[in-house]
Design an enzyme around this catalytic site. Structure first.
Site, mmCIF file in Angstrom:
data_model
loop_
_atom_site.group_PDB
_atom_site.id
_atom_site.type_symbol
_atom_site.label_atom_id
_atom_site.label_comp_id
_atom_site.label_asym_id
_atom_site.label_seq_id
_atom_site.Cartn_x
_atom_site.Cartn_y
_atom_site.Cartn_z
ATOM 1 C CD GLN A 1 18.151 -4.436 6.047
ATOM 2 O OE1 GLN A 1 19.018 -4.814 5.271
ATOM 3 N NE2 GLN A 1 18.412 -3.624 7.070
ATOM 4 C CD GLU A 2 15.738 1.547 0.167
ATOM 5 O OE1 GLU A 2 16.597 1.826 -0.695
ATOM 6 O OE2 GLU A 2 14.983 2.391 0.675
ATOM 7 C CG ASN A 3 16.183 -6.794 -3.561
ATOM 8 O OD1 ASN A 3 16.123 -6.890 -4.778
ATOM 9 N ND2 ASN A 3 16.750 -7.727 -2.812
ATOM 10 C CE1 TYR B 1 15.374 0.279 -7.199
ATOM 11 C CE2 TYR B 1 13.690 1.906 -7.660
ATOM 12 C CZ TYR B 1 15.018 1.506 -7.703
ATOM 13 O OH TYR B 1 15.961 2.332 -8.228
ATOM 14 C CD GLU C 1 7.868 1.446 10.071
ATOM 15 O OE1 GLU C 1 8.585 0.931 9.188
ATOM 16 O OE2 GLU C 1 7.481 2.614 10.026
ATOM 17 C CB CYS D 1 4.042 2.849 4.807
ATOM 18 S SG CYS D 1 4.324 1.078 4.827
HETATM 19 N N1 THU Z 1 9.998 2.850 4.888
HETATM 20 C C1 THU Z 1 9.991 2.250 6.102
HETATM 21 O O1 THU Z 1 10.956 1.583 6.499
HETATM 22 N N2 THU Z 1 8.896 2.408 6.880
HETATM 23 C C2 THU Z 1 7.792 3.118 6.522
HETATM 24 O O2 THU Z 1 6.788 3.081 7.222
HETATM 25 C C3 THU Z 1 7.818 3.950 5.319
HETATM 26 C C4 THU Z 1 8.905 3.652 4.369
HETATM 27 C C5 THU Z 1 11.155 2.639 4.018
HETATM 28 C C6 THU Z 1 10.877 1.815 2.791
HETATM 29 C C7 THU Z 1 11.940 2.295 1.848
HETATM 30 O O3 THU Z 1 13.126 1.551 2.104
HETATM 31 C C8 THU Z 1 12.165 3.746 2.249
HETATM 32 O O4 THU Z 1 11.631 3.891 3.555
HETATM 33 C C9 THU Z 1 11.529 4.757 1.327
HETATM 34 O O5 THU Z 1 10.195 4.462 1.114
#
Ligand code: THU
Length: 160
Positions: A63-65, A68, A75, A112
């Site tokens: 879920q982005e914003n 950022y 996860e 990540c």
């Molecule tokens: N992202 C994840 O959802 N999980 C990860 O482990 C790596 C990155 C998402 C964060 C962001 O919305 C997009 O992937 C690019 O980084």
């Protein structure tokens, strides 16, 4: 001085047909969750599905914003939801499907570092391993038998 060697082992499934049935279902649920990602800035969509020992499955997507750093990975969205909804349940398995919305992502995409740290908190607390499966939008699936295998030298509450 002597070297401290840290080894880790992951398992590779060449395709989804090789997976045990429960994991294959979990991957499908992660794929469905990925379709609900809100990722207009990165165009990178991630879905996660978590199987609990009470047989419930909890899913999440990134879920982005516009601000950022305020966004959250799939996860952590899923694991915090699991912790909030079923605080007494143990986490058995996590399936993660991730990839670009613009092109095919055929290599497995690992969680990540921040998500590994978040998952570690739950694995340390419940004292049992969490299996982690991750893939791109196609191709191999990688399995880690525990979070610890993905994050050696965990920083946890025992050090506070
Ligand atoms: N992202 C994840 O959802 N999980 C990860 O482990 C790596 C990155 C998402 C964060 C962001 O919305 C997009 O992937 C690019 O980084």
């Amino acid at each position: 001085m002597k070297a401290l060697k840290i080894e880790t082992t992951l398992f590779v499934f060449e395709n989804e047909n090789e997976l045990p049935e429960d994991v294959s279902k979990l991957i499908d649920l992660a794929k469905k969750a990925r379709l609900k990602a809100y990722a207009p800035y990165s165009n990178f969509a991630v879905g996660a599905a978590i199987l609990l020992d009470n047989n419930e499955v909890v899913t999440g997507s990134n879920q982005e914003n516009a601000s950022y750093p305020s966004g959250l990975c799939a996860e952590r969205t899923a694991i915090y939801y699991a912790g909030a909804k079923y605080p007494d349940a143990k986490i058995l398995k996590i399936a993660i499907v991730a990839g670009s919305l613009k092109f095919e992502t055929s290599q497995p995409i690992p969680p990540c570092g921040a998500c590994r740290q978040a998952i570690a908190e739950y694995e340390v607390n419940q004292k049992t391993n969490i299996e982690i499966y991750f893939m791109g939008t196609s191709g191999n699936i990688l399995k880690s038998n525990s979070l610890e295998n993905l994050l050696p030298l965990i920083f946890d509450k025992s050090q506070l």
